[in-house]
Scaffold this active site. Structure first.
Site, short mmCIF file in Angstrom:
data_model
loop_
_atom_site.label_atom_id
_atom_site.label_comp_id
_atom_site.label_asym_id
_atom_site.label_seq_id
_atom_site.Cartn_x
_atom_site.Cartn_y
_atom_site.Cartn_z
N GLY A 145 0.83 -1.21 0.00
CA GLY A 145 0.00 0.00 0.00
C GLY A 145 0.86 1.25 0.00
N GLY A 170 -0.16 5.15 -0.91
CA GLY A 170 -1.21 5.84 -0.16
C GLY A 170 -0.67 7.03 0.63
N GLN A 171 -1.54 7.59 1.47
CA GLN A 171 -1.18 8.80 2.23
C GLN A 171 0.06 8.56 3.09
OE1 GLN A 171 -3.96 10.11 5.24
NE2 GLN A 171 -3.03 12.13 5.38
N ASP A 195 2.32 -1.74 -4.42
CA ASP A 195 0.93 -1.27 -4.34
C ASP A 195 0.18 -1.93 -5.49
OD1 ASP A 195 -1.53 0.57 -4.42
OD2 ASP A 195 -0.38 1.53 -2.84
N ILE A 196 -1.15 -1.85 -5.43
CA ILE A 196 -1.95 -2.40 -6.52
C ILE A 196 -2.00 -1.42 -7.70
CG2 ILE A 196 -4.18 -1.46 -5.75
CD1 ILE A 196 -5.39 -4.24 -6.32
N ARG A 197 -1.62 -0.16 -7.43
CA ARG A 197 -1.63 0.88 -8.48
C ARG A 197 -0.33 1.66 -8.39
NH1 ARG A 197 -3.02 6.17 -5.77
NH2 ARG A 197 -3.26 5.60 -3.60
N ASP A 231 -0.92 -7.08 -5.32
CA ASP A 231 -2.24 -7.11 -4.70
C ASP A 231 -2.13 -7.99 -3.45
OD1 ASP A 231 -4.85 -7.64 -3.90
OD2 ASP A 231 -5.62 -7.86 -5.93
N TYR A 244 -14.69 -1.02 9.50
CA TYR A 244 -13.27 -0.68 9.66
C TYR A 244 -12.81 -0.99 11.10
CZ TYR A 244 -9.15 2.49 9.51
OH TYR A 244 -7.89 3.04 9.55
P1 NAD Z 1 -4.55 5.05 1.79
O1 NAD Z 1 -5.95 4.72 1.48
O2 NAD Z 1 -4.05 6.42 1.53
O3 NAD Z 1 -3.57 4.04 1.04
C1 NAD Z 1 -3.83 2.67 0.97
C2 NAD Z 1 -3.08 2.12 -0.22
O4 NAD Z 1 -3.41 0.72 -0.34
C3 NAD Z 1 -3.46 2.76 -1.55
O5 NAD Z 1 -2.31 3.26 -2.21
C4 NAD Z 1 -4.12 1.65 -2.35
O6 NAD Z 1 -3.85 1.70 -3.74
C5 NAD Z 1 -3.49 0.42 -1.72
N1 NAD Z 1 -4.32 -0.77 -1.93
C6 NAD Z 1 -5.67 -0.88 -1.97
N2 NAD Z 1 -6.03 -2.14 -2.22
C7 NAD Z 1 -4.89 -2.86 -2.35
C8 NAD Z 1 -4.61 -4.23 -2.61
N3 NAD Z 1 -5.59 -5.10 -2.81
N4 NAD Z 1 -3.32 -4.62 -2.67
C9 NAD Z 1 -2.32 -3.73 -2.47
N5 NAD Z 1 -2.52 -2.41 -2.22
C10 NAD Z 1 -3.79 -1.99 -2.16
O7 NAD Z 1 -4.30 4.63 3.32
P2 NAD Z 1 -3.25 5.24 4.35
O8 NAD Z 1 -3.86 6.45 4.94
O9 NAD Z 1 -1.91 5.32 3.77
O10 NAD Z 1 -3.34 4.11 5.49
C11 NAD Z 1 -2.41 3.06 5.61
C12 NAD Z 1 -2.75 2.27 6.87
O11 NAD Z 1 -2.77 3.15 8.00
C13 NAD Z 1 -4.11 1.57 6.86
O12 NAD Z 1 -4.03 0.37 7.56
C14 NAD Z 1 -4.99 2.52 7.63
O13 NAD Z 1 -6.09 1.87 8.22
C15 NAD Z 1 -4.02 3.03 8.67
N6 NAD Z 1 -4.43 4.31 9.26
C16 NAD Z 1 -4.43 5.45 8.51
C17 NAD Z 1 -4.85 6.63 9.09
C18 NAD Z 1 -4.87 7.94 8.31
O14 NAD Z 1 -5.36 8.94 8.83
N7 NAD Z 1 -4.36 7.97 7.08
C19 NAD Z 1 -5.24 6.67 10.43
C20 NAD Z 1 -5.24 5.47 11.16
C21 NAD Z 1 -4.81 4.30 10.57
#
Ligand code: NAD
Length: 316
Positions: free
Chosen positions: A8, A11-12, A34-36, A51, A140
């Site tokens: 992942g 992501g953020q 990542d998947i993308r 994935d 969630y």
């Molecule tokens: P995000 O949604 O920004 O990024 C998630 C990434 O996972 C994306 O780039 C997406 O393309 C990738 N993804 C989706 N499906 C996939 C798959 N099947 N295989 C591989 N990759 C896949 O999330 P984030 O904010 O970076 O969060 C990362 C982790 O931190 C998560 O577990 C989230 O629950 C946790 N978290 C985040 C926050 C926050 O505020 N951002 C707060 C608490 C916990």
């Protein structure tokens, strides 16, 4: 922690964690997956499509690069998970157990984030204890509680060195958040720069825990580097930095932009989620077990966000 596979990674959190890890452990020692692909074309180097629902794919990559650590970030966040609960279960639980299995089979250290979403309406809201009642009412949250327990299980049953943090809502400027309930706390800064006004989908007076991403990244590395023998709550440390409601963000922004205004148009689904989460967690276990600390409060984060976003918007 010398060679790390991040799932992942676009992501953020991942988009900035990968850079931080590469700066800390070396460019060649962090494999982003990542998947993308990343929206901005970054992360071309040492990037693999993966994935996490396909266990074999993840296993093969971990083996190919001979990694010693997995940082598992791929997930569906709170608001998106409420819109697609079955997909959330498949990704959040299926991906997690696949990643844990790879760690077990290859003897890897393991990190995955939990969240304030692991708590529910019956949890004490203020100074939420490290060990508190966890009866979340969202998919969630169900995933996050089950994930915390599953990581504990892999440590106790198989000796996998699993570690994790209950992140608050994370605020950052590089990559937009992926569909969580606290996303408003990022949007408000973009709108301040672009339009000098923001309409919040979270109501006035709704406090939630928040954190600036640089503090979250430091916490990940500090926890992963901590002495394993000192960790009692290894998979779900509360870490808290900023407890704020939408009007607090508005006041902090007004110190830089007195003309900024906030309005409210509450989204009942995300408001219900927010109402079920803590106002502020107690992070004393993290402080005692691995010296957790943070640098940014609401005002210092706001100054930095506005400066960085201003530069980003001018560039675009
Ligand atoms: P995000 O949604 O920004 O990024 C998630 C990434 O996972 C994306 O780039 C997406 O393309 C990738 N993804 C989706 N499906 C996939 C798959 N099947 N295989 C591989 N990759 C896949 O999330 P984030 O904010 O970076 O969060 C990362 C982790 O931190 C998560 O577990 C989230 O629950 C946790 N978290 C985040 C926050 C926050 O505020 N951002 C707060 C608490 C916990």
């Amino acid at each position: 922690m010398k060679k790390i596979l991040v799932t992942g990674a676009c992501g953020q959190i991942g988009s900035e964690l990968v850079t931080k890890l590469r700066n800390t452990y070396g460019e060649d020692n962090v494999i982003a997956t990542d998947i993308r692909k990343a929206q901005d074309g970054s992360m071309e180097q040492l990037f693999e499509t993966c994935d996490v629902r396909k266990a074999e794919n993840m296993y093969n990559l971990a083996k190919k690069y001979n990694v010693d650590t997995i940082m598992h970030l791929a997930a569906l966040l709170s608001a998106k998970a409420e819109a697609a609960p079955k997909l959330a279960w498949d990704l959040n639980m299926g991906g997690l157990i696949n990643a844990l299995e790879v760690a077990r089979e290859l003897g890897l250290q393991f990190f995955t984030p939990s969240s304030i979403g692991a708590f529910g309406p019956s949890t004490p809201k203020d100074e939420t204890p490290q060990e508190a009642l966890q009866r979340p009412t969202t998919m969630y949250g169900v995933n996050k509680v089950a994930g915390e327990l599953l990581c504990d299980y892999y440590y106790q049953r198989f000796g996998v060195d699993t570690r994790g943090l209950r992140f608050p809502g994370l605020i950052s400027y590089k990559t937009l958040p992926g569909g969580g309930t606290t996303d408003y706390a990022v949007e408000i800064y973009y709108e301040a720069i672009k339009n000098k006004t923001y309409t919040s989908y979270i109501g006035e007076g709704t406090y939630m825990d928040m954190m600036y991403l640089p503090d979250a990244l430091n916490a990940i590395i500090d926890l992963m580097e901590a002495d394993s023998d000192k960790l009692i709550h290894r998979n779900a440390f509360n870490i808290s930095a900023i407890s704020a409601a939408p009007e607090d963000f508005a006041k902090a922004i007004q110190k830089h932009q007195p003309e900024f205004t906030i309005k409210y148009d509450v989204d009942p689904i995300r408001q219900k989620i927010a109402d079920s989460w803590p106002n502020r967690m107690d992070s004393s276990a993290a402080v005692m077990e691995w010296n957790y600390s943070f640098n940014y409060d609401l005002d210092t984060m706001t100054a930095d966000m506005l400066e960085k976003l201003q530069a980003k918007v001018i560039k675009q």
